[in-house]
Write a protein that holds these residues in place. Structure first.
Motif, PDB file in Angstrom:
ATOM      1  N   ILE A   1     -27.127  69.013 -29.652  1.00 29.66           N
ATOM      2  CA  ILE A   1     -25.807  69.419 -29.419  1.00 29.66           C
ATOM      3  C   ILE A   1     -25.600  70.645 -29.008  1.00 29.66           C
ATOM      4  O   ILE A   1     -26.545  71.465 -29.178  1.00 29.66           O
ATOM      5  CB  ILE A   1     -24.699  69.103 -30.634  1.00 29.66           C
ATOM      6  CG1 ILE A   1     -25.240  70.151 -31.664  1.00 29.66           C
ATOM      7  CG2 ILE A   1     -24.864  67.853 -31.042  1.00 29.66           C
ATOM      8  CD1 ILE A   1     -24.155  70.052 -32.924  1.00 29.66           C
ATOM      9  N   THR A   2     -24.307  71.104 -28.199  1.00 22.35           N
ATOM     10  CA  THR A   2     -24.204  72.519 -27.801  1.00 22.35           C
ATOM     11  C   THR A   2     -24.483  73.526 -28.885  1.00 22.35           C
ATOM     12  O   THR A   2     -23.791  73.352 -29.730  1.00 22.35           O
ATOM     13  CB  THR A   2     -22.877  72.421 -27.154  1.00 22.35           C
ATOM     14  OG1 THR A   2     -22.622  71.408 -26.205  1.00 22.35           O
ATOM     15  CG2 THR A   2     -22.712  73.959 -26.310  1.00 22.35           C
ATOM     16  N   GLY A   3     -25.476  74.194 -28.650  1.00 22.05           N
ATOM     17  CA  GLY A   3     -25.948  75.301 -29.462  1.00 22.05           C
ATOM     18  C   GLY A   3     -26.501  74.799 -30.918  1.00 22.05           C
ATOM     19  O   GLY A   3     -26.770  75.600 -31.697  1.00 22.05           O
ATOM     20  N   GLY A   4     -26.882  73.881 -30.865  1.00 17.64           N
ATOM     21  CA  GLY A   4     -27.736  73.401 -32.143  1.00 17.64           C
ATOM     22  C   GLY A   4     -28.208  71.855 -32.082  1.00 17.64           C
ATOM     23  O   GLY A   4     -28.469  71.419 -31.104  1.00 17.64           O
TER      24      GLY A   4
ATOM     25  N   VAL B   1     -27.822  76.466 -34.900  1.00 11.77           N
ATOM     26  CA  VAL B   1     -29.069  77.068 -35.104  1.00 11.77           C
ATOM     27  C   VAL B   1     -29.782  77.478 -33.946  1.00 11.77           C
ATOM     28  O   VAL B   1     -29.733  76.799 -32.880  1.00 11.77           O
ATOM     29  CB  VAL B   1     -30.124  76.181 -35.818  1.00 11.77           C
ATOM     30  CG1 VAL B   1     -30.446  75.138 -35.026  1.00 11.77           C
ATOM     31  CG2 VAL B   1     -31.262  76.753 -36.448  1.00 11.77           C
ATOM     32  N   ASP B   2     -30.511  78.802 -33.892  1.00 12.92           N
ATOM     33  CA  ASP B   2     -31.001  79.302 -32.512  1.00 12.92           C
ATOM     34  C   ASP B   2     -32.429  78.673 -32.617  1.00 12.92           C
ATOM     35  O   ASP B   2     -33.009  79.119 -31.468  1.00 12.92           O
ATOM     36  CB  ASP B   2     -30.904  80.938 -32.850  1.00 12.92           C
ATOM     37  CG  ASP B   2     -29.559  81.303 -32.524  1.00 12.92           C
ATOM     38  OD1 ASP B   2     -28.874  80.780 -31.789  1.00 12.92           O
ATOM     39  OD2 ASP B   2     -29.279  82.400 -33.197  1.00 12.92           O
ATOM     40  N   ALA B   3     -33.015  78.124 -33.489  1.00 14.31           N
ATOM     41  CA  ALA B   3     -34.469  77.861 -33.552  1.00 14.31           C
ATOM     42  C   ALA B   3     -34.586  76.439 -32.826  1.00 14.31           C
ATOM     43  O   ALA B   3     -33.961  75.616 -32.512  1.00 14.31           O
ATOM     44  CB  ALA B   3     -34.845  77.499 -34.963  1.00 14.31           C
TER      45      ALA B   3
ATOM     46  N   GLN C   1     -29.912  77.554 -45.106  1.00 20.72           N
ATOM     47  CA  GLN C   1     -31.167  77.740 -44.460  1.00 20.72           C
ATOM     48  C   GLN C   1     -31.819  76.492 -44.112  1.00 20.72           C
ATOM     49  O   GLN C   1     -31.612  75.613 -44.769  1.00 20.72           O
ATOM     50  CB  GLN C   1     -32.173  78.379 -45.395  1.00 20.72           C
ATOM     51  CG  GLN C   1     -31.752  79.959 -45.911  1.00 20.72           C
ATOM     52  CD  GLN C   1     -32.282  80.730 -44.594  1.00 20.72           C
ATOM     53  OE1 GLN C   1     -31.238  81.227 -44.367  1.00 20.72           O
ATOM     54  NE2 GLN C   1     -33.470  81.106 -44.199  1.00 20.72           N
ATOM     55  N   VAL C   2     -32.588  76.458 -42.898  1.00 19.10           N
ATOM     56  CA  VAL C   2     -33.140  75.410 -42.458  1.00 19.10           C
ATOM     57  C   VAL C   2     -34.764  75.697 -42.409  1.00 19.10           C
ATOM     58  O   VAL C   2     -35.097  76.737 -41.790  1.00 19.10           O
ATOM     59  CB  VAL C   2     -32.738  75.072 -41.000  1.00 19.10           C
ATOM     60  CG1 VAL C   2     -33.664  73.959 -40.238  1.00 19.10           C
ATOM     61  CG2 VAL C   2     -31.245  74.504 -40.769  1.00 19.10           C
TER      62      VAL C   2
END
Length: 191
Positions: free
Chosen positions: A168-171, A145-147, A120-121
């Motif tokens: 970074i790519t996707g996060g 992470v999508d946020a 969890q972030v």
């Protein structure tokens, strides 16, 4: 006392051919460039205030004036003919960038992929989102992470406070505010 220069120098190594009005030639190598001029090395050191012709590979032909002479190098300023002084500087700075590409980050701590990758972030406002650990080390973590997270933003990854260091790519990649003990970081590490 050490002389401190206020103008940054950019290393650039290019062959140059210099000549006097009488036609006597000598070879030199550029060392660096700054807003004060071009520094060159040569077995032949022209005297201060001497005007010379000069051809630097990839830059062009120009007139130069010697502004400093040392035991094994000398500094010149472009004074005219051929390539404009501003264009000489731009050409040399571009070549310096090509000769000295940015240093890549060197990783000090080994990176691992833990068995438990779900984490969890939590953001500063208390909202929490799920993330996947791509890899981690004692000093940081790469997260999918999508946020929408911003570089410089402080977050909590599991129980570890971290600051977003890069996208970074996707996060994101985040640096822990308090590094983990490297000896304890392994595939069973749980944040």
């Amino acid at each position: 006392m050490t002389e401190r220069r206020s103008n940054p120098r950019h290393a650039i190594i290019l062959p140059a051919l210099c000549w006097s009005g009488s036609g006597a030639e000598f070879h030199a190598i550029t060392v660096d460039i700054s807003s004060e001029g071009i520094r060159m090395r040569s077995a032949t050191i022209p005297p201060v205030a001497a005007q010379r012709g000069c051809s630097i590979r990839g830059v062009g032909v120009m007139d130069i004036r010697v502004v400093r002479a040392g035991p094994d190098d000398f500094a010149v300023r472009v004074v005219g003919r051929g390539v404009a002084p501003g264009q000489v500087v731009r050409n040399l700075l571009e070549m310096a960038r090509l000769q000295a590409p940015p240093v890549e980050d060197v990783r000090i701590c080994r990176r691992i992929v833990p068995k438990c990758r779900v984490v969890q972030v939590t953001m500063a406002d208390g909202t929490s989102v799920p993330a996947q650990i791509l890899n981690l080390s004692a000093t940081g973590v790469a997260l999918q992470v999508d946020a929408p997270l911003d570089v410089g933003q402080t977050i909590v990854v599991g129980r570890q406070r971290a600051k977003i260091a890069r996208r970074i790519t996707g996060g994101v990649g985040a640096a822990f505010l308090a590094p983990l003990d490297e000896a304890t970081v392994g595939e069973h590490t749980v944040l």
